[in-house]
Every structure is written in structure tokens, then in C-alpha cells.
Design a protein around this motif. Structure first.
Motif, PDB file in Angstrom:
ATOM      1  N   GLN A   1     138.451  42.346  -5.957  1.00 26.33           N
ATOM      2  CA  GLN A   1     140.223  43.434  -6.416  1.00 26.33           C
ATOM      3  C   GLN A   1     141.036  44.939  -6.526  1.00 26.33           C
ATOM      4  O   GLN A   1     139.559  45.469  -7.165  1.00 26.33           O
ATOM      5  N   THR A   2     141.088  44.691  -6.490  1.00 24.56           N
ATOM      6  CA  THR A   2     141.949  46.408  -6.864  1.00 24.56           C
ATOM      7  C   THR A   2     142.838  46.593  -8.255  1.00 24.56           C
ATOM      8  O   THR A   2     144.048  45.863  -8.256  1.00 24.56           O
ATOM      9  N   PRO A   3     142.812  47.791  -8.773  1.00 23.87           N
ATOM     10  CA  PRO A   3     143.976  48.023  -9.755  1.00 23.87           C
ATOM     11  C   PRO A   3     144.960  47.194  -8.552  1.00 23.87           C
ATOM     12  O   PRO A   3     145.809  47.236  -8.980  1.00 23.87           O
ATOM     13  N   GLY A   4     145.231  47.871  -7.430  1.00 18.66           N
ATOM     14  CA  GLY A   4     146.097  47.651  -6.683  1.00 18.66           C
ATOM     15  C   GLY A   4     146.907  46.645  -6.260  1.00 18.66           C
ATOM     16  O   GLY A   4     147.924  46.183  -5.983  1.00 18.66           O
TER      17      GLY A   4
ATOM     18  N   SER B   1     147.331  44.134  -9.036  1.00 17.78           N
ATOM     19  CA  SER B   1     147.959  43.275 -10.065  1.00 17.78           C
ATOM     20  C   SER B   1     149.530  42.574  -9.496  1.00 17.78           C
ATOM     21  O   SER B   1     149.232  42.045 -10.567  1.00 17.78           O
ATOM     22  N   ALA B   2     150.239  43.073  -8.873  1.00 16.41           N
ATOM     23  CA  ALA B   2     151.508  43.093  -9.369  1.00 16.41           C
ATOM     24  C   ALA B   2     151.391  41.197  -8.495  1.00 16.41           C
ATOM     25  O   ALA B   2     152.225  40.384  -8.679  1.00 16.41           O
ATOM     26  N   ALA B   3     150.581  41.303  -7.168  1.00 18.88           N
ATOM     27  CA  ALA B   3     150.622  40.641  -6.123  1.00 18.88           C
ATOM     28  C   ALA B   3     149.649  39.221  -7.306  1.00 18.88           C
ATOM     29  O   ALA B   3     150.394  38.491  -6.786  1.00 18.88           O
ATOM     30  N   ILE B   4     148.786  39.435  -7.985  1.00 18.80           N
ATOM     31  CA  ILE B   4     148.305  39.095  -8.656  1.00 18.80           C
ATOM     32  C   ILE B   4     148.919  37.573 -10.074  1.00 18.80           C
ATOM     33  O   ILE B   4     149.262  36.580  -9.693  1.00 18.80           O
ATOM     34  N   GLU B   5     150.033  39.189 -10.512  1.00 17.61           N
ATOM     35  CA  GLU B   5     150.625  38.750 -11.372  1.00 17.61           C
ATOM     36  C   GLU B   5     151.421  37.728 -10.958  1.00 17.61           C
ATOM     37  O   GLU B   5     152.257  36.725 -11.726  1.00 17.61           O
TER      38      GLU B   5
ATOM     39  N   PHE C   1     137.624  39.513  -7.605  1.00 22.95           N
ATOM     40  CA  PHE C   1     137.832  38.928  -5.793  1.00 22.95           C
ATOM     41  C   PHE C   1     139.585  38.520  -5.704  1.00 22.95           C
ATOM     42  O   PHE C   1     140.068  37.619  -6.359  1.00 22.95           O
ATOM     43  N   VAL C   2     139.168  38.447  -4.284  1.00 23.08           N
ATOM     44  CA  VAL C   2     141.085  37.949  -4.027  1.00 23.08           C
ATOM     45  C   VAL C   2     140.666  37.529  -3.108  1.00 23.08           C
ATOM     46  O   VAL C   2     139.528  37.929  -1.816  1.00 23.08           O
TER      47      VAL C   2
ATOM     48  N   ALA D   1     142.602  34.341  -6.505  1.00 23.74           N
ATOM     49  CA  ALA D   1     142.636  35.556  -6.865  1.00 23.74           C
ATOM     50  C   ALA D   1     141.774  34.389  -8.412  1.00 23.74           C
ATOM     51  O   ALA D   1     141.900  33.878  -8.734  1.00 23.74           O
ATOM     52  N   ASN D   2     140.253  35.457  -8.540  1.00 26.85           N
ATOM     53  CA  ASN D   2     139.146  35.079  -9.406  1.00 26.85           C
ATOM     54  C   ASN D   2     139.128  36.406 -10.606  1.00 26.85           C
ATOM     55  O   ASN D   2     138.856  37.280  -9.610  1.00 26.85           O
ATOM     56  N   ARG D   3     139.262  36.759 -11.784  1.00 25.90           N
ATOM     57  CA  ARG D   3     138.543  37.308 -12.555  1.00 25.90           C
ATOM     58  C   ARG D   3     137.745  37.567 -13.620  1.00 25.90           C
ATOM     59  O   ARG D   3     137.821  36.646 -13.379  1.00 25.90           O
TER      60      ARG D   3
END
Length: 168
Positions: free
Chosen positions: A11-14, A16-20, A51-52, A62-64
Motif C-alpha cells: 500500500q501507499t498513501p496514494g 487511501s482514497a480508493a481504500i476508503e 497490501f492492496v 486491501a489489508n492494513r
């Protein structure tokens, strides 16, 4: 023809919007009231362990992993694990969890906690936390508080209240 193979990447900070958006579709607005979400508020995930999953360019899972404190010891909190409803039952969630556990083990972490369903997570090495050993913030069904030792005996060194760890 487009490549529709599954890929798992860090995962990257970029992302975040798609994961949300994915979390919104999968869990709805009530997710913010859950204790595990509250514990992660204001804390960035560990991107090296999160990871995404993509099919082609479409983010489908996605998993955080987030660092937490259990009493005086550090541990990881897995989740949320989210898979797009159209892609469930295809092994994506399990692949994401296994990838995160492998990365955490390689990085030297010893223990992972999560709040989830034992029948699903048990096959990935999770088991229930013994009653009273760990106190979670907010209400959590004790049967859903699970752990996975990345190093044998790691749970024995942990006890007490779970708290968030703020980024420095």
C-alpha cells in the motif's frame, strides 16, 4: 486485451482514497463506531506491512497493519481486511493476510492482533486471546479478539490495555 491477473503490492498513501471507497462499500458508515477503527484513528498504517490487491488496475482488496501497544509491549493490529463484494470467495482476503503476516515476520515483529471471525482467520494461524489477558478499548466481543504469534511465546509477554501508538 487488458491484463486481469491478480497482483498484491504494498500500500501507499496514494491508495487511501480508493481504500476508503472500498471500505465504505463493504462496511458502511457504521464502521467508524467499531472499537478497532477507533484504535486506528489518526494513526497511519505501516505501509511496509499493508497490501492492496488489484485485478488489472482495479483495486479489489486491501489489508492494513498498524502498530499498537499492549500494556508495555508493541504488537500489530491487522485490519481492516476489505475485499470488494464482487471479488469475495476468491482467496483474495487470505492472500492479503498471509502477505502481511509474512512481511511482519520478516520485519521482526512478534505478535498480531485482530477483531474478527475465528472460523475465517483460524486457518491463517489466529486463535482467541485468553480471557482477561488483553483489554481492548471500547466494546469487543471477547470471542472475536484473536492473535497470531509470529514468534512462539510472544503472547505470554503481552498483557494489559491496548492503546494506539502515535506516529512521531
Amino acid at each position: 486485451m487488458a491484463d486481469l491477473s491478480l497482483s498484491l503490492t504494498q500500500q501507499t498513501p496514494g491508495d487511501s482514497a480508493a481504500i476508503e471507497r472500498l471500505d465504505e462499500r463493504a462496511f458502511g458508515p457504521g464502521r467508524f463506531a467499531r472499537s478497532a477503527y477507533r484504535l486506528r484513528e489518526g494513526v497511519e498504517p505501516d505501509y511496509a506491512l499493508s497490501f492492496v490487491a488489484r485485478v488489472g488496475t482495479l483495486l479489489v482488496g486491501a489489508n492494513r497493519m498498524t502498530t499498537i501497544r499492549c500494556g508495555q509491549a508493541l504488537a500489530l493490529l491487522l485490519g481492516p481486511l476489505t475485499v470488494d463484494p464482487a471479488f469475495r470467495s476468491g482467496g483474495i482476503g487470505e492472500a492479503l493476510v498471509q502477505k502481511s503476516l509474512e512481511a511482519a515476520r520478516e520485519a521482526g515483529h512478534t505478535l498480531v492482533l485482530l477483531v474478527g471471525d475465528l472460523p475465517y482467520y483460524e486457518r491463517m494461524g489466529f486463535q482467541p486471546v485468553p480471557p482477561g489477558q488483553i483489554t481492548f478499548i471500547g466494546p469487543v466481543d471477547p470471542d472475536r479478539l484473536l492473535y497470531c504469534e509470529l514468534v512462539e511465546g510472544a503472547l505470554a509477554a503481552v498483557g494489559g490495555r491496548v492503546r494506539r501508538v502515535r506516529a512521531r
